[in-house]
Scaffold this motif. Structure first.
Motif, short mmCIF file in Angstrom:
data_model
loop_
_atom_site.label_atom_id
_atom_site.label_comp_id
_atom_site.label_asym_id
_atom_site.label_seq_id
_atom_site.Cartn_x
_atom_site.Cartn_y
_atom_site.Cartn_z
N CYS A 822 7.46 -2.50 10.75
CA CYS A 822 6.54 -1.41 10.47
C CYS A 822 5.18 -1.95 10.07
CB CYS A 822 7.10 -0.54 9.34
SG CYS A 822 5.97 0.78 8.89
N CYS A 828 2.70 -0.25 1.85
CA CYS A 828 3.62 0.88 1.66
C CYS A 828 4.25 0.86 0.28
CB CYS A 828 4.72 0.84 2.72
SG CYS A 828 5.89 2.18 2.52
N CYS A 860 9.25 6.52 10.10
CA CYS A 860 9.50 5.74 8.89
C CYS A 860 11.01 5.70 8.68
CB CYS A 860 8.83 6.38 7.68
SG CYS A 860 9.35 5.67 6.10
#
Ligand SMILES: Nc1ncnc2c1ncn2[C@@H]1O[C@H](COP(=O)(O)OP(=O)(O)OP(=O)(O)O)[C@@H](O)[C@H]1O
Ligand code: SF4
Ligand SMILES: [Mg+2]
Lengths: 870, 326
Positions: A822, A828, A860
């Motif tokens: 990701c 994050c 996600c």
């Protein structure tokens, strides 16, 4: 036109033009009216001084100097003109071709240019001069032209390159205008003014080259004469028989001088930023004041006025800044916010006329001497500027620049100052400050530069910080970090702060009191709660009403049905990252877009949001290039100035897509009405319209071919809020009337909320979340969306100050690298809180953009229900 | 930075080789050494002319590429061939190069330094009388071709020497037969240098001062100069340390272009002041159809112009960290 008036109003230009006319008359009439021919010999008067028989005397063999000089002048003028025209034509063709076509054409041409540049033209001409003898002056002139076009060609090339990047050329390309037409209609007219100037100046240069070569016997050959051969003949006799030399020499200098005066005047007239166009030097006057400011006021502005020439920028502005408070100065572009702040520091350019009083404690700052200002600046009053890239000197390391601020007011040694600079960088949250102090400004991201700027501002523990739009150039998540830092810095140093901003949300979050400016005047002042909740002045009310709010309630429209007009899944686009100018090498790849999914159905508005560099514009252009899309879709660009060709009338601009498709243009007047403009204005040029009107022109152009889909790239970002509100209303009305679908790109979530049916959020070239506007913005699932929403300031102090703010660390990562797993991982907060096992998923598996709830797609692995923002 | 300079150097070598080939081709195509020999009185027999031409490597009966090959074969070993009088081109080159370089280097240094300072000063004093005066003078200088400027300087000095007071001698590099010690000779040389250097430098000063003034004005309006002032350093320090220093960066480009003008001007100046440098050699050689000498001067021109370009690249990289890191 204004430029023409400016052109002839310059004395130098008038004199120059007059001299040129006279010299041409002399050159062309002289040989006619002279009783002698240039070659005719008067054996009775050899080397005779000027007289009635020989007006300018005779030379050593008895030829008439007037006849010879005027004849030579004519020859030099003709050669000069031929050379200048010929080389300008060569330069514009070569330059435009190299710039527009690029690739190999460009490389070959640039090589030729460089090659000619290392061959001094005079070497080449002298070398071949033996062959040219007898070929006549025209061949000589053409040769001079061939050897003299390179530098202009380079300039035309770089102008063409930058024109190619301009939105109006892109717009024409997207409309399907042919290449040849783009060069003829858009490129050449915009290079024309440079070419006119260039030709003028080239005439002077060509005459100089011609005379020099002829002087040394490599140019015009006897018995033909030019100014050069005459000067050569006269040199030896110059002292004894000055008339043989000085007439020719004088005419040469006077002509070239006149040409350069005119050329310079032309440049000034055509360049609105030229010196001649700027107002003259202004004056600075401190006005005495009746009473001293109250004790708790640190900075007091009274009756401050600033003019630039005749234009009033600030008109009798007064405000007080009390100890420890934050004063927000808010207003639209050009309302005089920055000028007020700069005037207080004595930092306005010399063209400003300043009047009034600014007191820092007991010190009057208006009209203060250099010593006083030096003691105040940086020590008692520090500034933070808007654009952190241009605010640092590009050639010095960040650490050095901060240390300089310290050393200006302390007697720290170089090492001590450096150590302190590193400490300051650490205190504003720059990672690895020791290493970062050694970086140059261009190696910092925007957010880091602004942090460094704040470090510099607090370096000497000032009483007052003047921050002029400190976050306007930053992305919203970075803006949240910087505002947080400013608040902290202000609290810790106890400084009072003036925060200048056009963004009511920012002011609502940080200011104690607020001054609203409009057209150089403070229209309203009060505590932030008062002004936002109960504005008194109509202007303030309008302003507050015009700001789109993220927490606004918008009635949802009927969901759109039907097959999508466009649909992409997994869209990717890479650009080669190249280095070097002569031999371009590929050194890497820019992953501009790497996984975008979107679909727009008929009549629906999809808002595409993301921070700068997230790939929004690339996505648009890729979509427009998809087969079949361009027939049904048209584009509206962000910057209404650069997307309209300044040399076309707005009538022509609006008709251009129709012309490109060979359609009739009789519907154009109606289009004017549709977007709220007057059809009578069709013959005006874009610069005669305001920013909002220009955007209306851009919209009319897009609508001219009746598209089903309009792609809008940040259509209101360059506009002030009140103007922005008008454009948004127009867009909504057109959508309803014409049943249009919009793909609406913006970095501004509040605007997107107001106009979109569905929203798609992008991060680093990927779609991370898509769904209904109310769902995505109200109940975001992706951690990035949640942070983004919480970073958007809400223009209401009561809401903004009680909201929970979720700060993201760091900057968006670089699109030059391929990311495993990701791409959001580094910032994050969810990832940061995960256990090692879960983290591994984020690190290795790129999350798919998939449906989590009906119609709500999220990319996600650990998407969870977020907290509503309103 | 080294990578950047290395690439530039590689490009320059390619340019140089191409330039040499083209100048050889142009020189052979346009000059006629055969006519030079045939024009001798008494006219030598054709066979002898042929033999002589072949010996010098400039016989037009030998195919062009073969001639070039022979010349290039020698050139790579550092031998530039024979002049038309059958002397060594290398020797002549050696005699003349110093003369030209002295003039070029001095003219460039004086022109650049004074020009940059005058331009920066003009920008700082914008709107004042002194700025206007500098502007007017530079306009007049820019409108006077170098050959005319040199001639005017020469005429003016001659007039002063003859009519007012004997100031300086200026023909050639030295006064022939001068007696005296080292200092006398040094002074004599300096006096001879004065006018030629002025002839080249004045135009350069004028041109550079215009460019420098423009770039400096841009910089004076820049955000970072404002930041520097806002720190509380002295305005003069800010203008020099932040303003002038940054305004020098774009000047490197002008420097590369400007050198072409200086080179041409120097060639003219040599001729006018009777200096036996490369420019003087070139003009003589053209008039005498001396192909090898002409090519040698072309080579010299290409090398010094490329060197100046390279110096400009180095300066740019030194002055601008953004280029250095690229
Ligand atoms: N150096 C200058 N020369 C001439 N006019 C200027 C100059 N600086 C500013 N102005 C003018 O003064 C007025 C006020 O400008 P100012 O920069 O203070 O506006 P602002 O409120 O800060 O706007 P923005 O939100 O765009 O920063 C504008 O009309 C502007 O064009
Ligand atoms: S996949 Fe992992 S790193 Fe990416 S957003 Fe979700 S939790 Fe964060
Ligand atoms: Mg401003």
């Amino acid at each position: 036109m204004i430029t023409f008036r400016r052109f002839v109003s310059s004395k130098g230009v008038l004199i120059g033009a007059l001299v040129i006319v006279l010299l041409f008359l002399l050159g062309f009439l002289g040989p006619v009216i002279s009783p002698w021919t240039p070659t005719q010999v008067d054996y009775l008067s050899i080397r005779s001084a000027p007289s009635a028989a020989h007006w300018w005397g005779t030379n050593r063999i008895g030829q008439d100097v007037f006849a010879q000089t005027t004849y030579g002048l004519r020859k030099s003028l003709i050669i000069g003109l031929v050379v200048a025209l010929f080389s300008t034509v060569l330069a514009s063709l070569a330059g435009a071709a190299a710039g527009y076509l690029g690739g190999w054409t460009d490389r070959v041409l640039r090589f030729c240019i460089d090659l000619l540049l290392i061959f001094p033209g005079f070497l080449v001409i002298s070398m071949v001069s033996t062959r040219l003898k007898g070929a006549g002056w025209l061949v000589f002139a053409l040769l001079l032209g061939v050897l003299g076009w390179m530098i202009s060609a380079r300039i035309v090339r770089s102008m063409t390159l930058s024109l190619k990047e301009r939105d109006f050329v892109r717009a024409a390309e997207l409309m399907g205008v042919r290449r040849s037409r783009i060069i003829a209609r858009h490129i050449l007219p915009n290079v024309a003014s440079f070419l006119i100037i260039d030709t003028t100046i080239a005439v002077g240069g060509a005459v100089m080259s011609e005379t020099a070569l002829s002087y040394f016997g490599f140019g015009v050959q006897p018995p033909d004469v030019s100014l050069g051969t005459l000067i050569a003949d006269g040199t030896e006799a110059a002292i004894g028989y000055p008339w043989m030399f000085y007439f020719a020499a004088g005419l040469l200098i006077v002509f070239v001088l006149a040409v350069s005066l005119v050329g310079d005047g032309l440049r000034d007239a055509l360049d609105p930023t030229s010196e001649a166009a700027r107002p003259k030097r202004g004056t600075v006057t401190a006005l005495p004041r009746a009473e001293a400011p109250p004790a708790d006021v640190v900075l007091s502005v009274r009756d401050l006025s600033v003019r630039f020439g005749d234009a009033v920028a600030v008109d009798s502005v007064s405000w007080d800044l009390r100890r420890g408070e934050v004063l927000g100065v808010v207003g639209e572009s050009g309302s005089g916010k920055s000028v007020t702040a700069l005037a207080a520091m004595g930092l306005l350019p010399a063209t400003a006329t300043v009047e009034g009083s600014v007191r820092l404690g007991d010190t009057e700052l208006i009209g203060a001497g250099v010593r006083t200002l030096m003691e105040v600046r940086g020590a008692r009053v520090a500034m933070v500027f808007q654009d952190p890239l241009s605010a640092f000197t590009p050639v010095y390391r960040i650490g050095v620049q901060i240390a300089e601020a310290l050393r200006a007011h302390t007697d720290l040694s170089r090492e001590e100052a450096h150590a302190r600079a590193v400490e300051l960088l650490r205190s504003v949250g720059i990672p690895e400050p020791e290493r970062r102090a050694e970086s140059y400004p261009h190696e910092f991201s925007g957010g880091m530069r602004q942090r460094a700027m704040i470090a510099m501002a607090i370096a000497n523990d000032p009483d007052v910080i003047l921050a002029d739009e400190p976050t306007t150039a930053l992305d919203v998540t970075v803006q949240a970090q910087v505002l947080d830092l400013l608040r902290k810095a202000q609290r810790e140093t106890g400084a009072a702060m003036v925060l200048v901003s056009h963004d009511l949300g920012v002011i609502a979050g940080i200011a104690d009191r607020v001054a609203v400016m409009n057209k150089g005047v403070v229209v309203e002042e009060g505590t932030v709660e008062e002004v936002f909740a109960r504005p008194k002045e109509p202007y303030t009310k309008d302003l507050l009403a015009a700001v789109p709010r993220l927490d606004a309630v918008v009635e949802p429209r009927e969901p759109a049905r039907g097959a999508p007009l466009v649909e992409v899944t997994g869209l990717t686009k890479t650009f080669p990252l190249t280095r070097g100018s002569a031999f371009k090498r590929r050194v890497g790849t820019v992953y501009a877009v790497s996984g975008v999914d979107l679909a727009v159905r008929p009549g629906e508005t999809l808002g595409l949001v993301g921070e700068s560099g997230s790939g929004k514009t690339t996505t648009l252009f890729e979509i427009m290039r998809m087969p079949g899309v361009a027939e049904d879709a048209q584009v509206v660009f962000q910057d209404p100035m650069s997307s309209l060709d300044p040399r076309m009338t707005v009538g022509e601009i609006i008709a251009e897509p129709l012309r490109a498709r060979g359609l009739p243009v009789d519907g154009v007047p109606e289009l004017f009405g549709q977007v709220g403009l007057q059809a009578e204005h069709a013959s005006r040029f874009p610069h005669q319209f305001s920013g909002g009107q220009r955007q209306r022109i851009g919209i009319a152009r897009a609508l001219s071919v009746r598209p089903k889909l309009v792609v809008l790239d940040e259509p209101v970002s360059a506009l002030d809020v009140t103007v922005q509100a008008g454009i948004l209303d127009l867009l909504v009305r057109l959508r309803d009337e014409l049943g249009l679908a919009y793909l609406f790109v913006s970095h501004d979530l509040a605007v997107v909320r107001q106009i979109s049916d569905r929203v798609s959020v992008m991060y680093l070239g990927r779609t991370v979340e898509t769904g209904d506007t109310a769902t995505v913005l109200g109940e975001p699932l992706h951690p990035y969306t949640r942070a983004l929403i919480s970073a958007v300031p809400i223009p209401d102090p009561a809401v903004e100050r009680t909201r929970e703010h979720l700060l993201l660390p760091g900057d968006p990562p670089s699109p030059f690298e391929r990311h495993q797993g990701c791409a959001f991982r580094g910032r994050c907060p969810v990832y940061a809180a995960l256990g090692a096992g879960d983290r591994q998923r984020c690190e290795t598996v790129p999350p798919a953009h998939e449906e989590r709830r009906p119609g709500h797609l999220v990319a996600c692995h650990f998407a969870q229900d977020g907290v509503s923002t309103s | 930075m080294l990578g950047y300079l290395g690439r530039r150097a590689g490009y320059y070598v390619v340019l140089l080789l191409t330039a040499v080939f083209i100048s050889y081709a142009l020189a052979t195509a346009s000059m006629n050494p055969r006519a030079y020999f045939e024009g001798r009185r008494p006219q030598p027999p054709a066979a002898m002319v042929d033999a002589q031409l072949t010996e010098l490597g400039i016989n037009d009966k030998v195919p062009f590429l073969e001639r070039f090959g022979t010349w290039a074969g020698h050139a790579v070993t550092g031998d530039l061939g024979r002049t038309i009088d059958d002397t060594s081109v290398n020797d002549e080159f050696g005699r003349r190069i110093g003369v030209s370089l002295r003039l070029l280097i001095l003219g460039t240094l004086v022109g650049t330094v004074v020009g940059v300072l005058a331009g920066a000063w003009g920008a700082i004093r914008q709107y004042r009388f002194s700025d206007r005066a500098v502007t007017v003078v530079s306009f007049v200088l820019l409108s006077t071709p170098v050959f005319l400027l040199a001639t005017l300087l020469k005429i003016g000095t001659t007039w002063l020497n003859d009519n007012v007071v004997h100031l300086i001698d200026f023909t050639g590099e030295t006064t022939p037969g001068l007696q005296g010690g080292f200092l006398v000779h040094l002074g004599d040389r300096a006096a001879h240098l004065l006018l030629p250097t002025l002839s080249i430098a004045l135009g350069t000063i004028a041109a550079y001062s215009r460019y420098q003034r423009a770039t400096m004005l841009d910089v004076l309006a820049s955000d970072y100069l404002r930041t520097a002032l806002a720190k509380g350093i002295h305005p003069r320090t800010a203008m020099l340390r932040h303003g002038l220093r940054t305004a020098l960066v774009p000047m490197t480009t002008f420097f590369a272009f400007g050198f072409l003008g200086i080179f041409t001007g120097a060639a003219f100046t040599e001729r006018i002041f009777g200096w036996h440098g490369m420019g003087d050699w070139f003009m003589n050689a053209v008039n005498r159809n001396d192909v090898n000498s002409v090519v040698a001067v072309n080579l010299f021109a290409a090398v010094v112009i490329l060197l100046s370009g390279f110096v400009a690249d180095v300066l740019l990289a030194v002055l601008d960290p953004r280029v250095r890191n690229a």
